[in-house]
Write a protein that holds these residues in place. Structure first.
Motif, PDB file in Angstrom:
ATOM      1  N   PRO A 287     -20.814   3.493  15.354  1.00 24.00           N
ATOM      2  CA  PRO A 287     -20.151   4.470  14.519  1.00 24.00           C
ATOM      3  C   PRO A 287     -19.673   3.818  13.079  1.00 24.00           C
ATOM      4  O   PRO A 287     -20.444   4.335  12.565  1.00 24.00           O
TER       5      PRO A 287
ATOM      6  N   TYR B 255     -22.048   4.114  10.313  1.00 23.37           N
ATOM      7  CA  TYR B 255     -21.984   4.457   8.754  1.00 23.37           C
ATOM      8  C   TYR B 255     -21.699   3.352   7.243  1.00 23.37           C
ATOM      9  O   TYR B 255     -21.893   3.913   6.671  1.00 23.37           O
TER      10      TYR B 255
ATOM     11  N   THR C 117     -23.595  13.145   8.104  1.00 17.30           N
ATOM     12  CA  THR C 117     -23.395  12.978   9.387  1.00 17.30           C
ATOM     13  C   THR C 117     -23.183  11.395   9.743  1.00 17.30           C
ATOM     14  O   THR C 117     -22.556  11.661  11.148  1.00 17.30           O
ATOM     15  N   GLN C 118     -22.825  10.521   9.211  1.00 19.06           N
ATOM     16  CA  GLN C 118     -22.224   9.287   9.776  1.00 19.06           C
ATOM     17  C   GLN C 118     -21.082   8.965   9.359  1.00 19.06           C
ATOM     18  O   GLN C 118     -20.210   8.374   9.940  1.00 19.06           O
ATOM     19  N   LYS C 119     -20.410  10.065   8.358  1.00 25.04           N
ATOM     20  CA  LYS C 119     -19.209   9.638   7.769  1.00 25.04           C
ATOM     21  C   LYS C 119     -18.358  10.755   9.628  1.00 25.04           C
ATOM     22  O   LYS C 119     -17.128   9.866   9.710  1.00 25.04           O
ATOM     23  N   ALA C 120     -19.465  11.994   9.249  1.00 27.23           N
ATOM     24  CA  ALA C 120     -18.688  12.816  10.183  1.00 27.23           C
ATOM     25  C   ALA C 120     -18.231  11.970  12.073  1.00 27.23           C
ATOM     26  O   ALA C 120     -17.767  12.327  12.744  1.00 27.23           O
ATOM     27  N   VAL C 121     -19.597  11.492  12.307  1.00 23.12           N
ATOM     28  CA  VAL C 121     -19.310  11.007  13.553  1.00 23.12           C
ATOM     29  C   VAL C 121     -18.482   8.930  13.604  1.00 23.12           C
ATOM     30  O   VAL C 121     -18.019   9.352  14.776  1.00 23.12           O
ATOM     31  N   PHE C 122     -18.293   8.686  12.481  1.00 24.18           N
ATOM     32  CA  PHE C 122     -17.188   7.698  12.614  1.00 24.18           C
ATOM     33  C   PHE C 122     -15.868   8.600  12.652  1.00 24.18           C
ATOM     34  O   PHE C 122     -15.466   8.131  13.115  1.00 24.18           O
TER      35      PHE C 122
ATOM     36  N   THR D 217     -15.137  11.387  13.881  1.00 21.32           N
ATOM     37  CA  THR D 217     -14.678  12.321  14.531  1.00 21.32           C
ATOM     38  C   THR D 217     -14.603  10.755  16.435  1.00 21.32           C
ATOM     39  O   THR D 217     -13.561  10.946  16.715  1.00 21.32           O
ATOM     40  N   ALA D 218     -15.192   9.957  16.188  1.00 22.44           N
ATOM     41  CA  ALA D 218     -14.622   8.784  16.828  1.00 22.44           C
ATOM     42  C   ALA D 218     -13.281   7.932  16.669  1.00 22.44           C
ATOM     43  O   ALA D 218     -12.904   7.730  17.703  1.00 22.44           O
TER      44      ALA D 218
END
Length: 157
Positions: A114, A118, A141-146, A148-149
Motif C-alpha cells: 500500500p 500510494y 483509492t490508493q490513499k484510502a487503501v494505505f 486502512t492498512a
C-alpha cells in the motif's frame, strides 16, 4: 552418650536441610526476578519498536502530504516559477521515496504494498502523469487503501 550423638546428627541434618531450603528459595526468588526483568525488557523493546513504526508511518504521511501539496502547486507549463517548483518537487519526492522505504523496512509487508502504490500515485500526480484526472480523484483509492492498512497495523501494535 548415644543420645547426644543423635542430637548432634539431627542438629546437623537440620542445619543442612535449612541451608538447602534457603539456597533453593534464594535461587527461585532470583530466577523469578530475572524472568520479571526479561518481561520488562521485552515490553520495553516492543514499545520502542511500536514507537519507531508509528514514527515511520507519521513521516511517510507527512511526506505524502507535501507531495500532494506539490501536485496542487504545480505551475502550468511555461508559466510561473516552473524551475523553482521542479527543484522543490524533486526534493519532496526524494523524501517521500526515502520515507516509503523506511516504512517498508520497519512495518513489513502489511504496509509495503500500500505504501508503494500510494507513493507511485503521488509521483504520477506530481509529475502530471495522470492526464485530465484531478489530483484528489487520482489519489483517492490508493490513499484510502494505505490508510486502512495503516489503521489495521497500528491497531495490532
Amino acid at each position: 552418650m548415644a543420645a547426644q550423638v543423635w542430637a548432634s546428627v539431627l542438629s546437623l541434618v537440620g542445619v543442612v536441610l535449612g541451608s538447602g531450603l534457603t539456597a533453593l528459595a534464594h535461587h527461585a526468588t532470583q530466577r523469578s526476578a530475572e524472568r520479571t526483568e526479561e518481561r520488562k525488557q521485552f515490553a520495553a523493546t516492543a514499545e520502542a519498536r511500536r514507537a519507531e513504526r508509528l514514527g515511520a508511518i507519521k513521516d511517510f504521511l507527512a511526506c505524502a502530504q507535501e507531495a500532494e501539496a506539490a501536485a496542487y502547486r504545480r505551475p502550468e507549463p511555461w508559466g510561473g516559477d516552473e524551475e523553482g517548483w521542479m527543484s522543490q518537487a524533486g526534493a519532496t519526492m526524494t523524501a517521500l521515496w526515502q520515507a516509503e522505504r523506511v516504512l517498508a523496512l520497519l512495518c513489513g509487508e502489511a504496509l509495503e504494498g500500500p505504501g508503494q502504490a500510494y507513493a507511485r500515485a503521488l509521483n504520477q500526480a506530481v509529475w502530471r502523469d495522470i492526464g485530465d484526472v484531478e489530483v484528489n480523484e487520482h489519489l483517492e483509492t490508493q490513499k484510502a487503501v494505505f490508510m486502512t492498512a495503516a489503521r489495521t497495523i497500528t491497531a495490532s501494535y
